[in-house]
Design an enzyme around this catalytic site. Structure first.
Site, PDB file in Angstrom:
ATOM      1  N   ARG A 199       0.828  -1.197   0.000  1.00 24.92           N
ATOM      2  CA  ARG A 199       0.000   0.000   0.000  1.00 24.92           C
ATOM      3  C   ARG A 199       0.873   1.262   0.000  1.00 24.92           C
ATOM      4  NH1 ARG A 199      -3.610  -1.522   5.170  1.00 24.92           N
ATOM      5  NH2 ARG A 199      -1.640  -2.549   5.695  1.00 24.92           N
ATOM      6  N   LYS A 217       1.714   1.939   7.435  1.00 24.88           N
ATOM      7  CA  LYS A 217       2.019   1.136   8.623  1.00 24.88           C
ATOM      8  C   LYS A 217       2.990   1.867   9.541  1.00 24.88           C
ATOM      9  CE  LYS A 217       0.727  -2.281   9.584  1.00 24.88           C
ATOM     10  NZ  LYS A 217      -0.481  -2.537  10.440  1.00 24.88           N
ATOM     11  N   TYR A 223      -1.048   4.408  10.682  1.00 22.58           N
ATOM     12  CA  TYR A 223      -1.440   3.425  11.692  1.00 22.58           C
ATOM     13  C   TYR A 223      -0.254   3.231  12.636  1.00 22.58           C
ATOM     14  CZ  TYR A 223      -5.584   2.000   9.030  1.00 22.58           C
ATOM     15  OH  TYR A 223      -6.792   1.977   8.386  1.00 22.58           O
ATOM     16  N   HIS A 251      -0.840   1.612  16.194  1.00 21.69           N
ATOM     17  CA  HIS A 251      -1.128   0.412  17.002  1.00 21.69           C
ATOM     18  C   HIS A 251      -0.108   0.273  18.134  1.00 21.69           C
ATOM     19  CE1 HIS A 251      -4.285  -0.963  14.322  1.00 21.69           C
ATOM     20  NE2 HIS A 251      -3.484  -0.837  13.284  1.00 21.69           N
ATOM     21  N   GLU A 297      -5.879   4.724  13.696  1.00 24.72           N
ATOM     22  CA  GLU A 297      -6.835   3.811  14.335  1.00 24.72           C
ATOM     23  C   GLU A 297      -7.527   4.408  15.552  1.00 24.72           C
ATOM     24  OE1 GLU A 297      -2.943   2.975  16.434  1.00 24.72           O
ATOM     25  OE2 GLU A 297      -3.563   3.337  14.359  1.00 24.72           O
ATOM     26  N   ASP A 333      -3.019  -6.708  15.255  1.00 21.33           N
ATOM     27  CA  ASP A 333      -2.398  -5.386  15.297  1.00 21.33           C
ATOM     28  C   ASP A 333      -2.485  -4.766  16.685  1.00 21.33           C
ATOM     29  OD1 ASP A 333      -1.268  -4.700  12.772  1.00 21.33           O
ATOM     30  OD2 ASP A 333      -3.275  -4.560  11.924  1.00 21.33           O
TER      31      ASP A 333
END
Length: 370
Positions: A15, A75, A94, A96, A118, A269
């Site tokens: 991505r 990520k 993201y 996490h 998130e 995650d």
């Protein structure tokens, strides 16, 4: 503002955080975009497409991180990227952090402004930047589960849909949110028998209305244990925004499953909701738990990168543009949903759930002294 987009380096992560249309919009608003060469290739976008919309293509991640006021990723940073981050640099991706002590400590040490996709959350409790990837992961969980049920991949040899004269496979989904709902759509489409468990009875009523053929159960230890024992495929789909997932599927429960059954932990995650789960990769996606295949790939949507990139950037780009146009301080002040995305700020951990999960000190973000 200078907005930077590095190439993702997580295993089989294809991505990219901006599509060419997003670059064009940022440039039209007077911003500059630095894009690492080949960052979009995995999603089907060439460097030339980005150049045509106004991006400057740079040769490596060092150039992106060194020159950018805001770095936009998909990520979380990996160890090779920690040292590239700069004090006061905005990192929008993201993160996490709840199960990730090392990453959290690195972001705190680098004194970055870390805003996590998130935990951006609306006043109604919606998670607009997590939802599209949860939709993808939910659908993929059944696709991956069906794959690993095949005998050649170590499975029990059950076809989820069955054929006339045979019983269809049984799918248990733990969690009736976005992941669970999308998993149910695909499992039902394949012809499987589906059971969903959730602690929210109103959610179960809704799911029973929209999916009349599924079984819905209140989530408690006994019901989970029974539904897991009967399943050919279990999908773990729990989420507590910002916090570490609760482990609800135990090894003892998995020991009651038929050998060759499959468990897909989509909550990995956030630490995973299955005992024994740890993040795996697309190269090595499975863990054998006494004859049961556990799948816990931490970036499942990366395997369908083109769909995932469009779905993700449709949701993230309005926030990217707001951060670029207003600067992070004004953007956070103007948008309460975006403000909830702030996890780390200039050496302080400012998200309560993350701090509680990691056992680290929490300090609320105070705009007046930022």
């Amino acid at each position: 503002m200078i907005v930077g987009v590095p190439k993702e380096i997580k295993n089989h992560e294809y991505r990219v955080a901006l599509v060419p249309a997003g670059v064009r919009a940022l440039v039209e608003h007077g911003h500059s975009v630095l894009l690492e060469t080949s960052a979009g290739v995995g999603s089907g976008f060439s460097d030339d497409e980005y150049r045509e919309t106004g991006a400057e293509i740079v040769p490596g991640p060092g150039d992106v991180f060194a020159r950018s006021d805001m770095v936009v990723k998909v990520k979380e940073p990996l160890p090779a990227e920690y040292g590239l981050l700069r004090e006061d640099q905005v990192l929008f991706t993201y993160l996490h952090l709840a199960p990730a002590l090392e990453l959290t400590q690195a972001l705190l040490a680098q004194k970055v402004v870390g805003i996590a996709y998130e935990t951006v959350q609306t006043s109604t409790g919606q998670l607009p930047l997590l939802t599209p990837m949860s939709e993808v992961a939910g659908k993929l969980s059944i696709q991956m589960g069906a794959h690993f049920l095949e005998k050649g991949h170590g499975g029990s040899g059950v076809l989820l849909g069955g054929v006339p004269g045979t019983s269809p496979g049984k799918v248990t989904i733990i969690g009736g949110g976005t992941v669970g709902t999308n998993a149910a759509k695909i499992a039902l489409g394949m012809g499987a028998r589906v059971t969903i468990l959730d602690v929210n009875l109103d959610r179960l009523r809704y799911l029973a209305d929209v999916f009349p053929s599924i079984s819905v159960l209140a989530s408690n230890e006994l019901n989970v244990a029974t539904a897991v024992a009967e399943a050919d495929l279990v999908v773990g789909a729990l989420l507590i925004p910002g916090a570490r997932a609760k482990r609800v599927v135990t090894k003892a429960m998995m020991a009651t499953m038929r050998k060759g059954s499959v468990v897909v932990d989509v909550a990995i995650d956030q630490g995973g909701c299955v005992e024994g789960a740890c993040p795996t990769s697309h190269d090595h996606p499975t863990i054998d738990v006494d004859g049961v295949t556990l799948v816990s790939v931490a970036n499942m949507p990366g395997s369908v990168a083109r769909t995932s990139t469009f779905a993700l950037t449709n949701a993230t780009f309005p926030y990217v543009l707001k951060l670029a146009d207003m600067g992070y301080r004004e953007a956070l002040a103007a948008d309460p949903a975006l403000a909830k995305g702030l996890n780390v700020h200039r050496g302080k951990l400012v998200h309560q759930s993350v701090a509680d999960s990691l056992g680290l000190p929490y300090e609320p973000y105070t705009p007046a002294i930022s």
